[in-house]
Design a protein around this motif. Structure first.
Motif, PDB file in Angstrom:
ATOM      1  N   THR A 199       0.822  -1.217   0.000  1.00 17.78           N
ATOM      2  CA  THR A 199       0.000   0.000   0.000  1.00 17.78           C
ATOM      3  C   THR A 199       0.856   1.268   0.000  1.00 17.78           C
ATOM      4  O   THR A 199       0.314   2.363   0.065  1.00 17.78           O
ATOM      5  N   TRP A 200       2.144   1.089  -0.090  1.00 18.38           N
ATOM      6  CA  TRP A 200       3.117   2.187  -0.040  1.00 18.38           C
ATOM      7  C   TRP A 200       2.845   3.082   1.170  1.00 18.38           C
ATOM      8  O   TRP A 200       2.579   4.259   1.082  1.00 18.38           O
ATOM      9  N   ASN A 201       2.915   2.408   2.329  1.00 11.56           N
ATOM     10  CA  ASN A 201       2.731   3.057   3.633  1.00 11.56           C
ATOM     11  C   ASN A 201       1.336   3.675   3.769  1.00 11.56           C
ATOM     12  O   ASN A 201       1.158   4.708   4.412  1.00 11.56           O
ATOM     13  N   GLY A 202       0.343   3.008   3.178  1.00 11.08           N
ATOM     14  CA  GLY A 202      -1.041   3.456   3.311  1.00 11.08           C
ATOM     15  C   GLY A 202      -1.517   4.406   2.238  1.00 11.08           C
ATOM     16  O   GLY A 202      -2.705   4.766   2.205  1.00 11.08           O
ATOM     17  N   ARG A 203      -0.641   4.791   1.323  1.00 16.70           N
ATOM     18  CA  ARG A 203      -1.031   5.743   0.274  1.00 16.70           C
ATOM     19  C   ARG A 203      -1.974   5.117  -0.750  1.00 16.70           C
ATOM     20  O   ARG A 203      -2.896   5.784  -1.251  1.00 16.70           O
TER      21      ARG A 203
END
Length: 405
Positions: free
Chosen positions: A356-360
């Motif tokens: 999720t690319w750190n939630g992005r």
């Protein structure tokens, strides 16, 4: 289907025979079992019925006595087990000693002595570097290609597959928070890893060389290193992971012996930096230390990633050599994890941090979007490795359900 008649091509056929510890339903007695298809053989009872000299190692409530016996005995026991489950002459004696997996309780198969976790995937390390240090000239730290980075974990919180994982609480401080706050983690993650189980111990002060890996490591299993990313971000400078990792580490109920994975051995990726002699696996006479393991990660039954272990920069043999090069000794039951397994493609990332690319970029699941894990989510790791003649060797799954703090 009777256990002796396991279908050809079953990943848990007689070419595999992973070890575990089980209790029959309704019993508290534990004993060593060996998986064949969807059954488990009471290995101790089989050894007793067939007059095996290995009964004292198999009729036990844990794998540790077998682990401590060393590679010569491991080979002898495996040779006997293959004979017991394939030779028609043993069928009448052995077949009544099988139980369906649905009728047993599986336990943590060995007593964990120490637990160490590494950080061996270049793809994972680079992804993490790009996420947390986007302005850095190099996404890798300066030491990364010179030694296998690791940390000492908590052996007492290693749990067997199927154990619920309570959402951890702790301190966290987001970029916009004026001060730390305390509460349940809101960024609970997984890390798809492979764990290696040490059998034969070593002497204090004597490093274990690359060539001695198979003299000490009994087998491997899947491992999920649950991680609270918000707690980790606040605590890990300058000494590394602590409470963000120590609340639970899930391992499979089945330990696959290295002998079952001969056809899955591969060379690791090409190294781009020269290695010090104790880590140099390109030296003459050193066997390739990589394994071709195909892992799948599912959340609530939906596959979200397929990390390939063959891409790991540092091998288990190098990790063992580095772990002992200072003279630290091995104990029977030591467990060390590979670190998150991630490949070069987006669908091969072994953590939600990367996926999720750190939630992005939330994941789209059938039951809703995910950035990090929600209460009630069930995470399952499965894997297989190439076997002889195009067959597959199955690894025991690791599953865990997140429950409310």
């Amino acid at each position: 289907m009777p256990p002796f008649d396991v279908p050809e091509g079953d990943p848990f056929g007689p070419h595999n025979l992973p070890y575990g510890v089980f209790s029959p339903s309704g019993s508290t007695e534990r004993t060593v079992g060996v998986r064949l298809g969807d059954h488990v053989l009471d290995a101790g009872a089989a050894a007793a019925a067939l007059g095996s000299p290995h009964r004292s190692l198999l009729d036990r409530p844990t794998l540790n006595p077998l682990l401590a016996a060393g590679p010569g005995t491991w080979s002898d026991v495996r040779r006997d087990l293959v004979s017991w489950v394939t030779d028609p002459a043993h069928r009448a004696t052995v077949e009544p000693l099988f139980r369906p997996l649905s009728e047993v309780i599986l336990h943590l198969p060995f007593e964990v002595a120490d637990y160490v976790d590494f950080y061996a995937s270049e793809h994972h390390a680079r992804n993490a570097g790009r996420i947390f240090r986007p302005d850095a000239a190099d996404s890798l730290m300066p030491n990364w290609k010179h030694l296998p980075v690791g940390y000492h974990g908590r052996a007492g919180t290693v749990v067997v597959s199927g154990t619920d994982v309570v959402r951890p609480s702790g301190q966290r401080k987001g970029p916009g928070d004026p001060a730390p706050v305390f509460g349940p983690s809101v960024r609970l993650d997984i890390e798809a890893e492979v764990g290696f189980v040490v059998g034969a111990p070593s002497q204090p002060g004597r490093p274990v060389g690359l060539g001695d890996f198979r003299s000490h490591v009994f087998g491997l299993c899947l491992l999920n290193d649950w991680s609270a990313r918000d707690i980790q971000a606040w605590e890990y400078v300058p000494l590394g992971p602590f409470l963000a990792k120590s609340f639970a580490t899930s391992v499979s109920a089945w330990i696959t012996p290295l002998e079952a994975l001969e056809h899955a051995r591969v060379a690791p990726p090409e190294r781009t930096h020269p290695l010090l002699p104790y880590l140099d696996d390109t030296a003459p006479g050193v066997e390739p230390g990589g394994y071709d393991l195909r892992i799948s990660v599912a959340i609530n039954g939906h596959v979200v990633s397929e990390p390939p272990y063959s891409t790991m920069y540092w091998t288990a043999a190098q990790q063992l050599a580095h772990m002992t090069v200072n003279g630290a000794s091995l104990r029977t039951g030591d467990l060390y994890g590979s670190g998150t397994v991630s490949g070069p493609a987006e669908h091969q990332r072994g953590s939600l941090l990367e996926l999720t690319w750190n939630g992005r970029d939330p994941l789209e699941l059938p039951d809703g979007k995910r950035t990090f894990l929600e209460d009630g989510d069930v995470v399952t790791l499965t894997a297989w490795a190439p076997g002889a003649d195009g067959g597959r060797v199955g690894l025991g799954e690791v599953t865990g359900r997140v429950v409310t703090a």
